[in-house]
Design a protein around this motif. Structure first.
Motif, mmCIF file in Angstrom:
data_model
loop_
_atom_site.group_PDB
_atom_site.id
_atom_site.type_symbol
_atom_site.label_atom_id
_atom_site.label_comp_id
_atom_site.label_asym_id
_atom_site.label_seq_id
_atom_site.Cartn_x
_atom_site.Cartn_y
_atom_site.Cartn_z
ATOM 1 N N GLU A 189 0.830 -1.211 0.000
ATOM 2 C CA GLU A 189 0.000 0.000 0.000
ATOM 3 C C GLU A 189 0.863 1.258 0.000
ATOM 4 O OE1 GLU A 189 -2.682 -0.154 3.232
ATOM 5 O OE2 GLU A 189 -3.846 -1.855 2.435
ATOM 6 N N VAL A 190 2.013 1.193 0.649
ATOM 7 C CA VAL A 190 2.910 2.352 0.666
ATOM 8 C C VAL A 190 3.414 2.642 -0.738
ATOM 9 C CG1 VAL A 190 5.066 3.283 1.568
ATOM 10 C CG2 VAL A 190 3.566 1.932 3.050
ATOM 11 N N ALA A 191 3.818 1.587 -1.462
ATOM 12 C CA ALA A 191 4.311 1.771 -2.830
ATOM 13 C C ALA A 191 3.238 2.376 -3.726
ATOM 14 C CB ALA A 191 4.789 0.431 -3.390
ATOM 15 N N GLN A 192 2.002 1.885 -3.598
ATOM 16 C CA GLN A 192 0.915 2.417 -4.420
ATOM 17 C C GLN A 192 0.594 3.866 -4.055
ATOM 18 O OE1 GLN A 192 -0.143 0.625 -7.066
ATOM 19 N NE2 GLN A 192 1.485 -0.738 -6.332
ATOM 20 N N LYS A 193 0.753 4.216 -2.791
ATOM 21 C CA LYS A 193 0.524 5.602 -2.361
ATOM 22 C C LYS A 193 1.593 6.516 -2.947
ATOM 23 C CE LYS A 193 -0.034 8.458 1.788
ATOM 24 N NZ LYS A 193 -0.009 8.456 3.271
ATOM 25 N N ILE A 194 2.841 6.060 -2.969
ATOM 26 C CA ILE A 194 3.924 6.855 -3.550
ATOM 27 C C ILE A 194 3.670 7.074 -5.038
ATOM 28 C CG2 ILE A 194 6.382 6.805 -4.133
ATOM 29 C CD1 ILE A 194 5.895 7.478 -1.241
ATOM 30 N N LEU A 195 3.177 6.033 -5.731
ATOM 31 C CA LEU A 195 2.873 6.161 -7.160
ATOM 32 C C LEU A 195 1.719 7.122 -7.391
ATOM 33 C CD1 LEU A 195 3.221 2.457 -8.378
ATOM 34 C CD2 LEU A 195 4.704 4.383 -8.966
ATOM 35 N N SER A 196 0.707 7.084 -6.535
ATOM 36 C CA SER A 196 -0.453 7.971 -6.711
ATOM 37 C C SER A 196 -0.077 9.430 -6.497
ATOM 38 C CB SER A 196 -1.574 7.560 -5.749
ATOM 39 O OG SER A 196 -1.163 7.745 -4.398
ATOM 40 N N MET A 197 0.893 9.695 -5.629
ATOM 41 C CA MET A 197 1.352 11.077 -5.400
ATOM 42 C C MET A 197 2.166 11.583 -6.590
ATOM 43 S SD MET A 197 2.476 10.624 -1.402
ATOM 44 C CE MET A 197 3.155 12.286 -1.257
ATOM 45 N N LYS A 198 2.840 10.685 -7.295
ATOM 46 C CA LYS A 198 3.589 10.919 -8.536
ATOM 47 C C LYS A 198 4.822 11.788 -8.328
ATOM 48 C CE LYS A 198 3.101 11.837 -13.456
ATOM 49 N NZ LYS A 198 2.206 12.202 -14.558
ATOM 50 N N PHE A 256 12.030 8.536 2.010
ATOM 51 C CA PHE A 256 10.902 7.662 1.681
ATOM 52 C C PHE A 256 10.587 6.651 2.783
ATOM 53 C CE2 PHE A 256 12.036 9.257 -2.528
ATOM 54 C CZ PHE A 256 10.780 9.542 -3.036
ATOM 55 N N GLN A 257 11.357 6.648 3.863
ATOM 56 C CA GLN A 257 11.005 5.850 5.022
ATOM 57 C C GLN A 257 10.032 6.577 5.947
ATOM 58 O OE1 GLN A 257 14.709 4.751 6.861
ATOM 59 N NE2 GLN A 257 14.717 2.711 5.929
ATOM 60 N N LYS A 258 9.967 7.899 5.808
ATOM 61 C CA LYS A 258 9.133 8.687 6.705
ATOM 62 C C LYS A 258 7.671 8.650 6.257
ATOM 63 C CE LYS A 258 12.829 11.909 8.005
ATOM 64 N NZ LYS A 258 13.274 13.324 8.014
ATOM 65 N N SER A 259 6.796 8.339 7.193
ATOM 66 C CA SER A 259 5.364 8.313 6.886
ATOM 67 C C SER A 259 4.831 9.701 6.576
ATOM 68 C CB SER A 259 4.599 7.702 8.057
ATOM 69 O OG SER A 259 4.832 8.443 9.249
ATOM 70 N N SER A 260 5.495 10.747 7.128
ATOM 71 C CA SER A 260 5.057 12.121 6.848
ATOM 72 C C SER A 260 5.257 12.484 5.385
ATOM 73 C CB SER A 260 5.826 13.109 7.740
ATOM 74 O OG SER A 260 7.231 12.991 7.526
ATOM 75 N N ASN A 261 6.138 11.770 4.708
ATOM 76 C CA ASN A 261 6.354 11.996 3.275
ATOM 77 C C ASN A 261 5.568 11.012 2.412
ATOM 78 O OD1 ASN A 261 8.226 14.056 3.840
ATOM 79 N ND2 ASN A 261 9.888 12.573 4.038
ATOM 80 N N GLY A 262 4.685 10.242 3.038
ATOM 81 C CA GLY A 262 3.901 9.250 2.316
ATOM 82 C C GLY A 262 4.570 7.904 2.228
ATOM 83 N N GLY A 263 5.772 7.754 2.825
ATOM 84 C CA GLY A 263 6.530 6.519 2.711
ATOM 85 C C GLY A 263 6.264 5.551 3.839
ATOM 86 N N GLY A 264 7.214 4.590 3.971
ATOM 87 C CA GLY A 264 7.102 3.559 4.991
ATOM 88 C C GLY A 264 8.381 2.749 5.034
ATOM 89 N N GLU A 265 8.329 1.597 5.690
ATOM 90 C CA GLU A 265 9.515 0.757 5.833
ATOM 91 C C GLU A 265 10.022 0.304 4.465
ATOM 92 O OE1 GLU A 265 11.421 -0.040 8.361
ATOM 93 O OE2 GLU A 265 10.262 1.294 9.666
ATOM 94 N N VAL A 266 11.337 0.523 4.233
ATOM 95 C CA VAL A 266 11.957 0.193 2.954
ATOM 96 C C VAL A 266 12.621 -1.165 3.060
ATOM 97 C CG1 VAL A 266 13.719 0.856 1.285
ATOM 98 C CG2 VAL A 266 12.271 2.609 2.341
ATOM 99 N N ASP A 267 12.289 -2.043 2.122
ATOM 100 C CA ASP A 267 12.882 -3.380 2.088
ATOM 101 C C ASP A 267 14.197 -3.378 1.310
ATOM 102 O OD1 ASP A 267 13.143 -6.083 2.500
ATOM 103 O OD2 ASP A 267 11.929 -6.634 0.775
#
Length: 372
Positions: free
Chosen positions: A172-181, A338-349
């Motif tokens: 879901e984090v990846a899809q959110k990053i894509l939607s923000m563009k 992109f790990q920060k949730s405030s930037n729309g990100g999350g845990e990076v694998d």
């Protein structure tokens, strides 16, 4: 009375014959005038008829003129209406033309995107590791029909300079990053804008193979674990090269790291068949007896390969990264952002950054969900 001759005279004393002549002349004049009068009456009647005819023609001409005038007015009205309709059609066509031009621009942009995608796919098809090589062991069971293999594809994805690939633990984090563009990343006192794009991969969807038992190779399994590879191969070559053990001259040996088995290739064709007919061998390795299993080795050849386009659900491509700092610093800053949730990100694998001027191959494997 006198005997002298006498003649009739007029009152004025003129002879009467002269007056008769004058009367006759007058009579002729009267007749002449009578004829002229009758001719005048005839001419007058003809003129009257002509006048009546002209009046009829004038009336008809007036009616025709009025009819033509009305027709011209109707035609002018219809022409004005037609002109208004033409103006409306022209306005509609101009609006349609504007819309079509917009569609053409969108289609051209999509075509450019497809051309870029096609270029990347061509680069991917040039990579020979799209389908990993697999070793297959024959178990001695035969049957009709076809068999299937579960294969995990390994795709090498060419990265252009100035790009990065970030794989998130959560889809879901990846899809959110894509939607923000677009993403603004602050680097010290400056700020860069990056574009997030999906990663399209060419994946095998159906593979057909022809297999046959190799006459010169055998597969050796049940080997001791955690043994030194080079020493293990030397001992196996030494054992299976001896005639008393059923072997022969060894051409090569190779460790299969994914299974821990060893493939031994002999110089002669008949050696492999003799070894597999016995199947088990007690071999002393590193001071301990091991019951090794020797089975036929299958060679496989791909006869049919079907592919499909697949989009990575957890990986995002970042483009437009300028070369303004060292590679390690840039990767660390981007990964932190992109790990920060405030930037729309999350845990990076996983995170891979490729600077401008370099080419890197990113390896993709099948994303298998963790078992609960």
């Amino acid at each position: 009375m006198s005997d002298e001759d006498f003649s009739l005279v007029s009152n004025h004393g003129e002879p009467l014959s002269s007056e008769l002549t004058q009367i006759a002349k007058i009579r002729k004049d009267i007749e002449k005038y009578q004829e002229s009068y009758e001719q005048a009456l005839t001419d007058q009647n003809e003129l009257k008829k002509a006048r009546d005819h002209l009046q009829v023609m004038t009336e008809q001409f007036s009616q025709r003129s009025s009819k033509i005038r009305n027709t011209m007015l109707e035609e002018e009205t219809d022409r004005d209406k037609g002109l208004d309709l033409d103006k409306e059609r022209l306005a509609t066509m101009q609006a349609e033309e504007k819309r079509l031009l917009g569609d053409i621009e969108e289609m051209q942009a999509e075509l450019n995107h497809m051309d870029e995608l096609n270029r990347q796919l061509k680069l991917q098809t040039q990579v020979t590791t799209a389908v990993p090589e697999r070793r297959v062991v024959f178990t001695g069971v035969t049957g009709a029909g076809s068999c299937s293999f579960d294969m995990k594809p390994q795709i090498q994805y060419p990265m252009e300079g100035g790009t990065a690939l970030v794989t998130f633990e959560d889809e879901e984090v990846a899809q959110k990053i894509l939607s923000m563009k677009y993403h603004d990343v602050k680097l010290g006192e400056c700020c860069i804008r990056l574009e997030a794009k999906p990663v399209q991969l060419l994946m095998p969807s159906h593979i057909e193979m022809e297999t046959h038992v190799c006459n010169r190779r055998v597969l050796v399994s049940n080997l001791p674990k955690n043994s030194e590879e080079e020493r293990l191969l030397d001992k196996l070559e030494l054992y299976f090269s001896k005639r008393r053990n059923g072997g022969g001259e060894v051409d090569s040996s190779e460790m299969m790291h994914d299974s821990g088995n060893v493939v031994i290739t002999f110089v002669e064709d008949s050696v492999a068949k003799g070894l597999t007919s016995k199947e088990t061998y007690n071999v002393e390795l590193f001071g301990k007896k091991n019951k090794l299993k020797v089975t036929p080795f299958l060679n496989g050849e791909i006869t049919k390969l079907q592919t499909r386009m697949s989009e990575s659900r957890r990986t995002v491509q970042l483009v437009g990264i300028p070369d303004i700092m060292e590679e390690d610093n840039m990767q660390d800053n981007l990964e932190i952002h992109f790990q920060k949730s405030s930037n729309g990100g999350g845990e990076v694998d996983a995170f891979v950054y490729n600077p401008l001027g370099k080419t890197t191959l990113a390896v993709f494997e099948e994303d298998c969900p963790e078992s609960s």
